[in-house]
Structure formats: C-alpha cells, structure tokens
Write an enzyme that holds these catalytic residues in place. Structure first.
Site, PDB file in Angstrom:
ATOM      1  N   ARG A  56       2.244   1.635  -5.988  1.00  0.00           N
ATOM      2  CA  ARG A  56       2.461   0.659  -4.922  1.00  0.00           C
ATOM      3  C   ARG A  56       1.235  -0.229  -4.720  1.00  0.00           C
ATOM      4  NH1 ARG A  56       6.599   1.898  -1.603  1.00  0.00           N
ATOM      5  NH2 ARG A  56       5.608   0.702   0.052  1.00  0.00           N
ATOM      6  N   LYS A 107       8.076  -9.794 -18.721  1.00  0.00           N
ATOM      7  CA  LYS A 107       7.489  -8.511 -19.168  1.00  0.00           C
ATOM      8  C   LYS A 107       6.158  -8.754 -19.881  1.00  0.00           C
ATOM      9  CE  LYS A 107       9.877  -5.542 -17.318  1.00  0.00           C
ATOM     10  NZ  LYS A 107      10.032  -6.545 -16.316  1.00  0.00           N
ATOM     11  N   CYS A 139       0.840  -1.187   0.000  1.00  0.00           N
ATOM     12  CA  CYS A 139       0.000   0.000   0.000  1.00  0.00           C
ATOM     13  C   CYS A 139       0.874   1.234   0.000  1.00  0.00           C
ATOM     14  CB  CYS A 139      -0.881  -0.018   1.241  1.00  0.00           C
ATOM     15  SG  CYS A 139      -1.813  -1.536   1.392  1.00  0.00           S
ATOM     16  N   HIS A 178      13.557 -31.106 -25.093  1.00  0.00           N
ATOM     17  CA  HIS A 178      13.399 -32.034 -23.952  1.00  0.00           C
ATOM     18  C   HIS A 178      12.047 -31.830 -23.269  1.00  0.00           C
ATOM     19  CE1 HIS A 178      17.546 -32.990 -24.643  1.00  0.00           C
ATOM     20  NE2 HIS A 178      17.907 -31.736 -24.438  1.00  0.00           N
ATOM     21  N   GLU A 195       3.596  -9.818 -17.220  1.00  0.00           N
ATOM     22  CA  GLU A 195       3.242  -8.704 -16.319  1.00  0.00           C
ATOM     23  C   GLU A 195       2.292  -7.718 -16.993  1.00  0.00           C
ATOM     24  OE1 GLU A 195       6.998  -7.447 -13.497  1.00  0.00           O
ATOM     25  OE2 GLU A 195       7.291  -7.264 -15.656  1.00  0.00           O
ATOM     26  N   ASN A 216       0.168   0.027   6.111  1.00  0.00           N
ATOM     27  CA  ASN A 216       0.801  -0.736   5.025  1.00  0.00           C
ATOM     28  C   ASN A 216       1.555  -1.891   5.679  1.00  0.00           C
ATOM     29  OD1 ASN A 216       2.229  -1.740   2.833  1.00  0.00           O
ATOM     30  ND2 ASN A 216       3.874  -0.224   3.065  1.00  0.00           N
ATOM     31  N   GLY A 217       1.135  -3.119   5.402  1.00  0.00           N
ATOM     32  CA  GLY A 217       1.799  -4.268   6.025  1.00  0.00           C
ATOM     33  C   GLY A 217       0.771  -5.338   6.362  1.00  0.00           C
ATOM     34  N   LYS A 268       4.738  -2.230  -7.258  1.00  0.00           N
ATOM     35  CA  LYS A 268       6.135  -1.927  -7.576  1.00  0.00           C
ATOM     36  C   LYS A 268       7.098  -2.618  -6.633  1.00  0.00           C
ATOM     37  CE  LYS A 268       9.359  -0.052  -9.924  1.00  0.00           C
ATOM     38  NZ  LYS A 268       9.642  -0.661 -11.192  1.00  0.00           N
ATOM     39  N   TRP A 272      -3.211  -2.192  -1.749  1.00  0.00           N
ATOM     40  CA  TRP A 272      -2.957  -3.438  -2.482  1.00  0.00           C
ATOM     41  C   TRP A 272      -3.462  -4.524  -1.547  1.00  0.00           C
ATOM     42  CZ3 TRP A 272       0.225  -7.981  -2.269  1.00  0.00           C
ATOM     43  CH2 TRP A 272       0.416  -8.634  -3.498  1.00  0.00           C
ATOM     44  N   GLU A 309      13.447 -12.597 -18.809  1.00  0.00           N
ATOM     45  CA  GLU A 309      12.941 -11.229 -18.575  1.00  0.00           C
ATOM     46  C   GLU A 309      11.887 -10.849 -19.618  1.00  0.00           C
ATOM     47  OE1 GLU A 309      12.384  -7.419 -16.967  1.00  0.00           O
ATOM     48  OE2 GLU A 309      12.946  -9.392 -16.185  1.00  0.00           O
TER      49      GLU A 309
END
Ligand code: BG6
Length: 611
Positions: free
Chosen positions: A27, A489, A2, A508, A492, A97-98, A606, A73, A485
């Site tokens: 965030r 991307k 948050c 394989h 995401e 936040n937590g 983030k 969040w 990566e």
C-alpha cells in the site's frame, strides 16, 4: 495509500505489528514505523524505507502488549524519518492513512496554544489536536478523538493510543478503509484483512464516520458525530493467509501471472445457466426486466481497471448492441455527465477502495443511477456501497501492478456481455457456443504459460529491449485497450516510457517518432492482420523495430518483424485475455533485467485512497 495496523491483547505487540506491516507494505513503502508503550512511556521506532529496516532495530526489547504500526505513501511532507509515522505528543500516539485538508488552520491554532511541530505532515496536526482535547480539555480518550475528528476535513483511517491508558486503542474512519479483527483476548485493526487473518477471520468493517473503542476483551462501535452506539456486524473472511504467500515464485507479480488459469476458473465458477447457453450472476440485485430496459451503460475505473472497462465496452457493444461509454473515475464526478433513467452505471475496482472510483460511484448514486460493481475485495467500501455487483473471486492480489485481477475483470466483462446479449438478439446456439468458448480460456492460458520455449523467448526479447527509452504498443479494436494495458505495465514496472495507439492511428502523428531506436509492439490476430501489416510496413520503412505478438495461425513475412511472440489462436471474445499474458511477462522480465522491484514499483501503491 498508507498501511496501518494496531494490536492490543495479551501477547507482545511488536511481532504482530511487523508481520502485519509487511503484508500491507504494497500500500505504501516510503517509510515505516511502530510505537508501543513501555513502562508508561511511548517507544517509537521509525525509519525511511522498508519495514525490513525496522527489523534491524532490537525489537525484542519491546514487551508491550499494545502497539501501532504504519507503512507510508507520502502525501504531505517529504520522505524523511521525521515525517514517518507514528506521530506522538506527550500523551497521544497516532497513525493515519488519508489526507487532512484543513490541517494548516488547525496547525496555526495549535502553535498559538504552544505546540511545536517535528514534522511537515497533516497527521501530526491531528495527533496534537487529540492531545489538546485530552490534556487541556481533560476529556476521556474516546471523546478527545471524537471532538478532534469533528474538526477535520478530508479522509482518515486512524489508530490512536494513550500512554495514560495502555489497554485501549481507538480506531476511526472516513474515506479510508479500516477493519478490526476480533480474536481471543486480542484485537487487530488494519487497513485490510491481509494483516489480520493470520490471527483471526472474524472481522468488523468500519463504515465512514464511525469509531471503535477496542480493548483485548471488548469492542464498541460508535458514531463520530453524535457518539451513538452502532450495532456490530462480524463478518468472516473467505480466504487463507497462504493465499497471500509468494510460494516458489520470485515475486508476487510472477506468482499472480501464473495463478491466472486458476483465477479465471474461479471467476467463472457456478456462473453458467443450467442450459449452458448463458451466464448467471447471484449479486446483481437487478431483475432481468430492469436489465432489459438498460439503453446505455457507463463504466468507470482507474488505471488497469479502466482498461478492463474499455475491453468490456467493445464486447457489450459487439454482442449485446447496447451503447457503452467508459469514463476515467477521477474525471466523472466533476464532468457532470447527462443521465437518463435507462442508464446503468458500472464501476470496476480490484481493491474496492480506490477513492476516485468510490467518489464516482457516490456521484452516480446521487444522480439516481443504479450502480453495479465488479470488484475483488469482499467487504470493501465499493462492494458495500454499490447496489449490486459481481465478485471476481481471484484471491488476494499483492503485486502493485495488477495482473490476474485485470484478466478476470475482462472475463467477467465478457460474461456480462453474453448475459445482456442473450436478453436481446443472441440466439440459444450462439449462447451455447459463447459459453463453450469462455470455458476454454483457463486451459489456453495454462498451455501458454507452460510453453517454456515461448516464455524463454519473451525473457530474451525483454532483455534485448530493456535499455530502450520508449516503446509504442499498437492494437486494433478489442486489442487497443490491451495495447494500453501492455504500455501501462511496462511504465509501472520498468520505468520505460510507453504509449498505446489503435494501430492505424500511428500514421496520424506518432509515426514522426519512428527511427532505428523506435520500438513498436504490435498485437494481432489473423482477422486483423492485413490492417496491421500496413502499420508494420510504415514503421519498417523508416527503420523502426517491431515486436509482433501474433496468434499461432499466422505466418508473417520475416522482414516485417524483428521479434515474434506467438500466442495460441482463440476466439475474438477471449483473445484480449490471451494477448495480455505475454505483455505482462514482457514488462516483468524487462523490469527484472533492470533490477527494478516488480512488486513495489517506485511512487506507486496498490490502491489510492486519497484524491
Ligand atoms: C493503482 C494501481 O493505484 O490503482 C493499479 O497501482 C490499479 O494497479 C489502479 O489498476 C486501480 O485500482 P483498483 O483497485 O481500483 O482496481
């Protein structure tokens, strides 16, 4: 995670809260809310969704010069108005936040005391616990907060106010970042400096288990456990608010992709030895002798940062011949790795607040490791708790999906590889050549980003494949983590399923998935081409589609590819950086074509400050 912000001063609080929350929205963006004190009563406005939803409310009516704001969040409880913050009781308003791990038992105690809960959140429980000490134990606000926090297990960054004391904010932290900006007759508390620096650059970073009593003219720091006074250290922020503006770009992610030439230059600035055959770092806090004794390196990170660790592993083993292992930070603490005194522990983290990486750092320190941090946030928890480190100096990264922070982490990894190699078998001449190569990367990346024709081609390719359901990214050696990566991307940002493999690993197992809907992105340079061609042939033989990302010194057989993205040929030590850029753009354009919010992808944040 948050985003939390609090204001107390001589101006109307609401405008600052809204501006601060907008800068913290990366965030968490499930819901947003503010609370002020109007004529002794709390005025709470909170809604599911973005901060912009709050602006539809008549905020101008809010006269209060004190207030708190929150962007959420979700962890405990669904995405609803009731679960949105701030949470209030009769006398207390709180933003958090937590995660409060023992909220259930506290909730039962409070329900026994007659409290009725309006939400499913752990944060409301903390609000009512403070209220309990404030009202039933008649304790002053600071002691009510302190005693309540002594009862909770878990992490918190909180800001609290009471309608009985409209001139004071109480802020406290354990595990979640919290910074206080000290202005003239005003103070702003926030989860990070981006919500503060439009008002002041004088900041105090709270440490774990500290709380602050804040009024417009005073700032007092004390310990939660023993209520002892703590000396206040005021730092100054070294970047400007304009650095975090989007400017002419359609998104922060696009801006940060195009900022990479400048960001890479800043990451190198002042870090080459006088004889330009080596790199130098001012903040390692390790002597050359100590570094020379290093016989093993363990890297730790999360998400994109872990991919930067994996590229650095390849470069250090190739050039410095020191064995390197990369660990998921979230696993490291519980894995109990065997250690010996010649092992160096390095964490990579853009935000410096990712709790899994911070916990891995703390575990490594407990085990007696020397810990270095490659990090982009001055004053962050990881930066302050590591024994030494290297700042990335790429400025604020707002887009949730990391771009310039990744390429600068890989660059710093290459520079560290050179430093360790020059301490071992790399010659002066080889060092000079390596430095010259590193210095060329900003120009090469700029030339690629200025190549309108190639950028337009990537846009076409992204649109062509944006309705595919899944994509496979393939690369060899140092380009395998780059394939990882690229896949991350795309996941995401465009929510298209994507995986990455070392090219030859296809046969394989994953090759079982190849059919005419299958799309593979193969990244290759000239010296890796022969091996990659056989993977291409295996995929084409089964009707698969191939997007090839190739250096411009390659002419490939037409029938082996459906689409080709050409990147400037460059030395293997910097190729991973160059090869990343088209993959960032591919994901950006695919997401834009699908109408996805590239700066605030669903369900992401983030930096994740809860386990
Ligand atoms: C995730 C971000 O939450 O954390 C990723 O969405 C990032 O972009 C990862 O790579 C690690 O973050 P950091 O700040 O520790 O590098």
């Amino acid at each position: 995670m948050c985003g939390i912000v609090g204001y107390v001063g001589n101006q109307k609080a609401a405008p600052f809260l809204i501006e601060g929350m907008k800068r913290l929205e990366y965030r968490g963006y499930d819901s947003a809310g503010i609370a002020t004190i109007e004529n002794g009563e709390f005025k709470v406005i909170k809604r599911v969704g973005r901060v912009s939803n709050l602006e539809k409310e008549n905020l101008f009516q809010l006269q209060s010069t004190i207030g708190i704001g929150h962007t959420r969040w979700a962890t405990h409880g669904g995405v609803t108005d009731a679960n949105a913050h701030p949470h209030t009781s009769e006398c207390i308003a709180l933003i958090h936040n937590g995660v409060i791990e023992n909220y259930d038992s506290i909730k039962n105690m409070l329900m026994y005391e007659g409290y009725h809960f309006k939400s499913e959140t752990d944060s409301e429980v903390l609000c009512y616990l403070i209220d309990y000490y404030y009202k039933y134990k008649a304790e002053p606000l600071k002691d009510s907060v302190r005693h309540a926090l002594q009862k909770v297990h878990g992490t918190f960054g909180i800001v609290v106010m009471s309608n009985k004391d409209p001139n004071t904010l109480i802020a406290a932290r354990r595990g979640s970042p919290l910074i206080c900006g000290l202005g003239t007759k005003e103070a702003i508390v926030a989860s990070d400096v981006s919500a503060i620096i439009s008002r002041t650059k004088n900041v105090v970073y709270l440490n774990d288990n500290e709380f602050a009593i804040i009024t417009p003219d005073t700032f007092e720091l004390r310990t939660i456990e023993d209520d002892e006074q703590v000396n206040v250290k005021v730092d100054s922020v070294n970047w400007n608010i304009e650095d975090s503006d989007m400017g002419k770009y359609s998104s922060y992610m696009e801006k940060e992709i195009y900022e990479q030439p400048k960001a890479l230059k800043n990451a190198m600035r002042g870090r080459f030895s006088e004889d330009v055959s080596n790199t130098k770092f001012g903040g390692l806090n390790l002597t050359a002798e100590e570094l020379k004794k290093v016989k093993r390196i363990i890297f730790c990170g999360c998400g994109t940062a872990l991919h930067a660790c994996l590229v650095t592993e390849y470069l250090i083993e190739k050039f410095a011949r020191v064995p390197v292992e990369c660990e998921y930070a979230s696993e490291f603490r519980y894995k109990n790795c065997p250690v010996d005194e010649n092992t160096l522990f390095i964490v990579m983290s853009q935000s410096g607040e990712t709790i899994d990486t911070l916990s891995a750092l703390r575990e490594a320190k407990q085990k007696g490791f020397k810990v270095l941090a490659i990090n982009n946030s001055v004053g962050s928890s990881i930066a302050r708790e590591a024994d030494g480190g290297i700042y990335q100096h790429v400025g604020p990264e707002i887009g949730v999906a990391s771009t310039k922070a990744f390429t600068s982490q890989v660059l710093i990894g290459s520079m560290l590889a050179l430093y360790l190699a020059r301490q071992r078998d790399m010659s002066y001449d080889e060092g000079v050549k390596f430095v010259e190569t590193l210095k060329t990367i900003p120009k090469i990346v700029r030339s690629f980003l200025d190549n309108k024709k190639e950028i337009e081609k990537i846009k076409q390719i992204a649109q062509k494949y944006s309705d595919c359901t899944s994509m496979y990214f393939l690369g060899r050696l140092s380009l395998h983590p780059i394939a990882m990566e690229g896949a991350l991307k795309l996941k995401e940002l465009s929510y298209i399923h994507a995986e990455a493999y070392p090219s030859a690993e296809m046969k394989h197992g994953p090759i079982a998935l190849v059919n005419d809907k299958f799309v593979a992105v193969i990244i290759s340079s000239k010296d890796m081409l022969l091996k990659n061609v056989s993977s291409m042939q295996e995929i084409k033989a089964r009707g698969g589609n191939i997007i090839a990302v190739l250096t411009d010194d390659i002419s490939i057989l037409k029938e082996l590819t459906d689409d080709v993205i050409t990147i400037p040929a460059c030395d293997g030590s910097i190729l991973p950086i160059m090869a990343t850029i088209p993959l960032q753009l591919l994901a950006l354009y695919a997401a834009q074509h699908k109408g996805c919010d590239v700066d605030k992808p669903r369900n992401l944040a983030k930096s994740v400050t809860v386990e």
